[in-house]
Design an enzyme around this catalytic site. Structure first.
Site, PDB file in Angstrom:
ATOM      1  N   CYS A   5       1.125  -1.113   0.029  1.00 18.91           N
ATOM      2  CA  CYS A   5      -0.373  -0.070  -0.147  1.00 18.91           C
ATOM      3  C   CYS A   5       0.835   1.251   0.039  1.00 18.91           C
ATOM      4  O   CYS A   5       2.188   1.681   0.869  1.00 18.91           O
ATOM      5  CB  CYS A   5      -0.816   0.169   1.363  1.00 18.91           C
ATOM      6  SG  CYS A   5      -2.023   1.488   1.900  1.00 18.91           S
ATOM      7  N   GLN A 217     -20.467  -9.102  10.652  1.00 20.95           N
ATOM      8  CA  GLN A 217     -18.870  -9.316  10.920  1.00 20.95           C
ATOM      9  C   GLN A 217     -18.244  -8.663   9.701  1.00 20.95           C
ATOM     10  O   GLN A 217     -18.506  -9.162   8.801  1.00 20.95           O
ATOM     11  CB  GLN A 217     -18.065 -10.401  10.739  1.00 20.95           C
ATOM     12  CG  GLN A 217     -18.802 -11.116  12.600  1.00 20.95           C
ATOM     13  CD  GLN A 217     -17.626 -10.814  13.946  1.00 20.95           C
ATOM     14  OE1 GLN A 217     -16.834 -10.318  13.185  1.00 20.95           O
ATOM     15  NE2 GLN A 217     -18.016 -11.491  15.132  1.00 20.95           N
ATOM     16  N   GLU A 267     -29.915  -8.111  21.296  1.00 19.55           N
ATOM     17  CA  GLU A 267     -29.646  -6.798  20.918  1.00 19.55           C
ATOM     18  C   GLU A 267     -30.369  -5.338  21.532  1.00 19.55           C
ATOM     19  O   GLU A 267     -31.177  -5.799  21.835  1.00 19.55           O
ATOM     20  CB  GLU A 267     -29.787  -7.188  19.590  1.00 19.55           C
ATOM     21  CG  GLU A 267     -29.144  -5.894  18.522  1.00 19.55           C
ATOM     22  CD  GLU A 267     -27.583  -5.343  18.714  1.00 19.55           C
ATOM     23  OE1 GLU A 267     -27.033  -4.659  18.851  1.00 19.55           O
ATOM     24  OE2 GLU A 267     -27.434  -6.830  19.106  1.00 19.55           O
ATOM     25  N   ASP A 313     -20.641 -11.920  22.445  1.00 18.19           N
ATOM     26  CA  ASP A 313     -19.928 -11.095  21.421  1.00 18.19           C
ATOM     27  C   ASP A 313     -20.011 -10.165  21.587  1.00 18.19           C
ATOM     28  O   ASP A 313     -20.771  -9.182  20.719  1.00 18.19           O
ATOM     29  CB  ASP A 313     -20.521 -11.546  20.487  1.00 18.19           C
ATOM     30  CG  ASP A 313     -19.219 -11.132  19.306  1.00 18.19           C
ATOM     31  OD1 ASP A 313     -18.466 -10.605  19.182  1.00 18.19           O
ATOM     32  OD2 ASP A 313     -19.272 -11.424  17.666  1.00 18.19           O
ATOM     33  N   CYS A 340     -13.451  -9.546  19.926  1.00 20.81           N
ATOM     34  CA  CYS A 340     -12.520  -8.771  19.386  1.00 20.81           C
ATOM     35  C   CYS A 340     -11.410  -7.817  19.625  1.00 20.81           C
ATOM     36  O   CYS A 340     -11.009  -6.754  19.472  1.00 20.81           O
ATOM     37  CB  CYS A 340     -12.986  -7.444  18.205  1.00 20.81           C
ATOM     38  SG  CYS A 340     -14.296  -6.761  18.600  1.00 20.81           S
TER      39      CYS A 340
END
Length: 381
Positions: A5, A217, A267, A313, A340
């Site tokens: 890049c 995701q 959620e 999650d 994550c």
């Protein structure tokens, strides 16, 4: 190693392109092994370490001289934006669309939103795609201050600049008033009102509707690996009751519903909940109950079932204290914690003292960045 890049090392997005991918995996493995004192299998590599992202968010900015910038944040800067020309971890069409939006902006008197004084119109440009379906989506986020509102002609110019009649195009108004919660309003400008994605989970190809603000995701192919790996690790029995917390569009919950007797998914984002319910109907999955609300608050209610497995999650900050306390009251036999941010994951697991770690599996969702996706299976003593 010479990075591919042109923006390395200035860009704050990919900070590891100069490191061979095999060495990046070694470094990420070491991070997980330091955080979790158990035997850990090798991190699962990403087959395609370039062009893997299905979502990008670009920022608008101006300096004191009025020069305009739209792109990503400069590395080690306090939010300074540079004019991005290419991004090798996202599809090439996204960089091309960004150039067209930049040209549209240059043709208008619109200014970038200034976080310090609250003035200006343009905040961010979000681009998404369905990797398996070819769907494309663009969302322009602007200030909610009426002094800086876009005209219909300017919005039409934005749509024309994208030059794609099949693209789903949205305007998002972000209204921030001191002392009040930030409000968001969305307007559909052109094209289909959503995109779709497909994932091959548990031997079935499932279809997922994705609205502009719903979580999905960002690495489609590796999400498939992550979710199938999670299901294999959990190894639930056919009559199991499963809770899917912070479920987004309930992608993982629906995959577990193919094996479990009942799945309850929670959620906070109402758009994601709506998409999740639609997705369950489209895929013919009837044994999942998708609820809209705060995880900690809903789990505090006396009507909840005691699950065999709870899937968490959460976002990068991890589980809030209310959610940790609710999990302790819920006392599932197993907790499958996907994160994550392994650091906050490890901190939360230390708080869940009634559980022991029985399996850890890191997955590389984000090559050329320091981010790691990690699966941990916990068993109650």
């Amino acid at each position: 190693m010479n990075p591919l890049c042109i923006h390395v090392p200035d860009c704050g997005g990919c900070t590891s392109q100069q490191i061979p991918y095999s060495d990046q995996l070694i470094q990420k493995q070491a991070v997980i092994e330091k955080l979790f004192d158990v035997p850990i299998p090798p991190i699962i590599a990403c087959k395609e370490p370039y062009r893997y992202r299905n979502k990008m968010e670009f920022s608008f900015s101006q300096d004191k001289a009025g020069r305009r910038y739209v792109g990503l944040i400069l590395r080690k800067s306090r939010g300074k934006v540079f004019n991005l020309q290419e991004c090798l971890i996202s599809p090439s069409w996204m960089s091309e669309a960004l150039q067209r939006v930049r040209a549209w902006w240059e043709s208008t008197p619109l200014s970038a939103f200034n976080f310090r004084n609250g003035q200006g119109a343009l905040r961010t440009l979000t681009l998404r795609e369905g990797r398996r379906t070819g769907g494309r989506l663009a969302m322009l986020t602007v200030s909610g201050d009426p002094r800086f509102g876009l005209t219909r002609a300017q919005l039409n110019g934005f749509v024309r600049a994208l030059n794609d009649p099949q693209m789903s195009i949205f305007l998002r108004v972000q209204q921030a008033i001191s002392g009040k919660p930030t409000q968001f309003y969305e307007m559909h400008l052109a094209g289909p009102d959503h995109i779709t994605e497909k994932l091959y989970l548990q031997g079935r190809m499932l279809t997922f509707k994705i609205s502009p603000t719903s979580f999905f995701q960002p690495n489609t192919e590796q999400a498939e690996v992550l979710y199938n790996q999670a299901i294999e690790i959990a190894n639930i029995r056919p009559k199991a009751t499963v809770y899917d917390l912070y479920c987004g569009t309930a992608t993982l919950g629906m995959a577990f519903a193919l094996k479990a007797e009942k799945v309850v998914a929670i959620e906070l984002n109402p758009h994601a909940v709506f998409d999740g319910k639609t997705n369950a109907e489209v895929n013919g999955i009837s044994n999942i109950d998708i609820q809209c609300g705060d995880v900690g608050k809903l789990l505090s209610e006396s009507s909840v079932l005691q699950p065999d497995l709870a899937i968490v999650d959460p976002p990068r900050p991890g589980l809030d204290p209310l959610a940790v306390a609710a999990l302790k009251r819920l006392m599932p036999q197993h907790i499958l914690y996907i994160s994550c941010n392994p650091e906050t994951q490890a901190q939360n697991i230390a708080e869940l003292s009634e559980y022991q770690i029985i399996y850890v599996q890191p997955v590389d969702q984000f090559p050329h960045t320091p981010h790691i996706e990690n699966i941990v299976l916990l068993l109650r003593f």
